[in-house]
Scaffold this motif. Structure first.
Motif, mmCIF file in Angstrom:
data_model
loop_
_atom_site.group_PDB
_atom_site.id
_atom_site.type_symbol
_atom_site.label_atom_id
_atom_site.label_comp_id
_atom_site.label_asym_id
_atom_site.label_seq_id
_atom_site.Cartn_x
_atom_site.Cartn_y
_atom_site.Cartn_z
ATOM 1 N N LEU A 177 0.414 -1.352 0.402
ATOM 2 C CA LEU A 177 0.072 -0.383 -0.200
ATOM 3 C C LEU A 177 1.162 1.358 -0.083
ATOM 4 N N SER A 178 1.727 1.118 0.310
ATOM 5 C CA SER A 178 2.917 2.071 0.165
ATOM 6 C C SER A 178 3.468 2.281 -0.917
ATOM 7 N N GLY A 214 -0.115 3.330 -4.691
ATOM 8 C CA GLY A 214 -0.883 4.481 -5.436
ATOM 9 C C GLY A 214 0.240 5.785 -5.932
ATOM 10 N N THR A 254 -5.815 2.679 -2.052
ATOM 11 C CA THR A 254 -5.091 2.373 -0.837
ATOM 12 C C THR A 254 -6.465 2.141 -0.068
ATOM 13 N N LEU A 266 2.357 5.204 5.907
ATOM 14 C CA LEU A 266 2.044 5.333 4.716
ATOM 15 C C LEU A 266 3.173 6.476 4.730
ATOM 16 N N PRO A 273 -5.575 5.865 4.861
ATOM 17 C CA PRO A 273 -4.768 6.864 3.910
ATOM 18 C C PRO A 273 -5.846 8.089 3.419
#
Length: 538
Positions: free
Chosen positions: A71-72, A75, A93, A333, A470
């Protein structure tokens, strides 16, 4: 002689001396020796069988960590190809967590009614399939749908945790459940290293496909996975439970305890679950009736989490999970987004598909700092293990969350590059201590009849925190308000520390209860003991 025999058979008193003598020589009925599943597991110890389970369930954690650490990067990686703004990137995300929310309670209830083993098979199949399909997504909306479905599958990975918990000795639960965190840490670090290696030169599709490899390996090894003997006993399948225990004994090179395997009384939910298979065999009508009753029973089980005995515990744990996950994924994040200034983010978004494979907005130095921050989870395992055994589960979670709140808050003082990385490292370390300990604490607070559902429900609520994070971090960082994001994350951790401190029970050294009734009895005995006895138990 015949008369004497007739007198004994009829109970006649014509020959009372014979009666008295016969009665006095009747041997007493010996009480049958019994043992429980927990006693058997404790007797067999942590041997080769448990080592194999540790590696398998550890692979689950490794795979889960790789997909979530993705997820980091996903995007920023797809921003150029699909022309995403901050809101669309946040949705992409968050969609994995939406899927986790949809799936968590379902998988937990399925594991408590159908079994740990079949529930895990379905979750592993779904996770692997949608992970690979994500890599082939032709546009943003298909990718969004695939990642959401992946989240539904990943929500069931906690079933493996529950199975492992029920197959290791009580005296070693904390130690080995915490050892699973090592695999999560290795997965997190591996994903950061894999992104550094593949993302800039080979693109996000290759990274997604490579990251799904551990999920495929889980399916290949699935035939080796056993069912939980504790679950089988609660469900009334004593012979099947005994076979599993016998298999463990053979692998560990030991013998089962003498006597008969017994269990606590099964809960109403599991009694109903035991009847459903027979109803399904009646055909389509029976199958529909079975599914309807199963849904009703799942609802009943969920309501039991809010029964007076568990209500306060459930609500406080759910609040802690929500805030802890908001802090954890927010920090994850932040480690990436803090390096993407508003100008850099806009440049990536405008780069277009032609530069999609090479433009992400992160330099090699940025990737290195992200990898260092991720490595903060490695010492967290040892800190958590020591804290759990010395301070207890509850205090360790509270102290770690409080420390994370402080470290994250200090980021607002604009520390230099090295100091910033150090504070991020400490924050990641402490939030990981809290996360790993909270996982163990939650499993131990719920009885077997509700353990998977309780953990699944808390996990679903926690994933809601991951879904919200996020929109806070990405939106604020893209808007040039990184310090606001840091303060918000610090606040989440501080409130979570207060919430977990209010949970009334400590589980260090306590036996696992199979039913709510057994748990209530254990608590009653604890509460009725002297102050010295309570301190010894806690």
């Amino acid at each position: 002689m015949e008369a004497s025999n007739m007198d004994l058979f009829t109970g006649s008193q014509e020959n009372p001396e014979v009666n008295i003598t016969a009665a006095s020589t009747t041997p007493p009925v010996a009480e049958e020796t019994t043992y429980t599943a927990e006693e058997a597991i404790e007797h067999l110890g942590f041997g080769k069988f448990q080592w194999g389970m540790l590696l398998y369930v550890g692979l689950i954690w490794f795979a889960d960590a790789m997909e979530l650490m993705m997820l980091s990067f996903i995007g920023p990686a797809v921003r150029g190809e699909f022309h995403l703004d901050a809101n669309s990137e946040s949705v992409l995300t968050s969609c994995v967590f939406v899927g986790m929310i949809l799936g968590s309670s379902f998988w937990g209830a399925l594991a408590d009614t159908r079994g740990r083993r079949p529930a895990f098979l379905y979750t592993a199949l779904g996770s692997a399939a949608f992970a690979y399909l994500s890599a082939a997504a032709p546009n943003f909306w298909v990718l969004l749908g695939m990642r959401t479905m992946l989240g539904i599958g990943l929500a069931g990975t906690t079933v493996g945790d529950t199975l492992f918990l029920e197959l290791i000795p009580k005296s070693q639960r904390g130690r080995w459940m915490m050892a699973l965190g090592l695999f999560w840490t290795l997965g997190s670090i591996s994903e950061a290293a894999l992104a550094w290696w593949l993302l800039s030169d080979h693109g996000w599709r290759v990274l997604l496909a490579a990251s799904a490899t551990p999920l495929a390996l889980l399916l290949l090894l699935f035939p080796l996975l056993p069912e939980s003997p504790r679950y089988l006993l609660v469900k009334g399948q004593r012979e099947a439970a005994e076979k599993v225990l016998q298999r463990i004994a053979e692998v560990n090179g030991k013998a089962l305890p003498a006597g008969k395997l017994v269990a606590a009384a099964a809960s109403d939910l599991n009694e109903r679950a035991s009847q459903l298979a027979a109803e399904v065999s009646k055909g389509a009508e029976g199958a529909m009736s079975s599914l309807k009753k199963l849904g009703q029973d799942m609802g009943t089980a969920a309501s039991r989490l809010l029964a007076p005995q568990l209500r306060t515990t459930t609500l406080l744990l759910a609040s802690t999970w929500l805030l802890n996950m908001m802090g954890y994924y927010g920090i994850v994040l932040l480690a990436t987004e803090i390096h993407l200034t508003p100008d850099t983010a806009s440049g990536v978004a405008e780069a277009g598909a032609a530069a999609a494979s090479s433009t992400i907005g992160l330099t090699s130095e940025d990737f290195k700092n992200i990898l260092i921050t991720s490595a903060g989870e490695l010492p967290a395992l040892f800190v958590a293990l020591a804290g759990m055994e010395v301070l207890g589960r509850r205090t360790t979670v509270a102290v770690a969350l409080g420390g994370c709140a402080l470290a994250t808050g200090l980021l607002t003082t604009d520390p230099s590059g090295l100091n910033f990385t150090a504070l991020m490292f400490v924050g990641r370390l402490l939030i990981s201590v809290a996360f790993n300990t909270l996982m163990v604490y939650t499993k131990e607070l719920f009885p077997t009849s509700l353990r998977s559902l309780g953990l699944g429900t808390c996990n679903a609520i926690g994933r809601a925190g991951g879904m919200i994070a996020p929109f806070i971090v990405i939106k604020l960082c893209h808007g040039g308000q990184a310090h606001t994001a840091e303060l918000v994350l610090a606040g989440f951790c501080g409130v979570a520390a207060i919430a977990v401190s209010l949970v009334s029970r400590e589980t260090l050294g306590q036996p696992l209860a199979d039913t709510e009734q057994e748990q209530a009895s254990n608590y009653a005995l604890l509460d009725a003991g002297s102050s010295e006895e309570k301190r010894a138990l806690l």
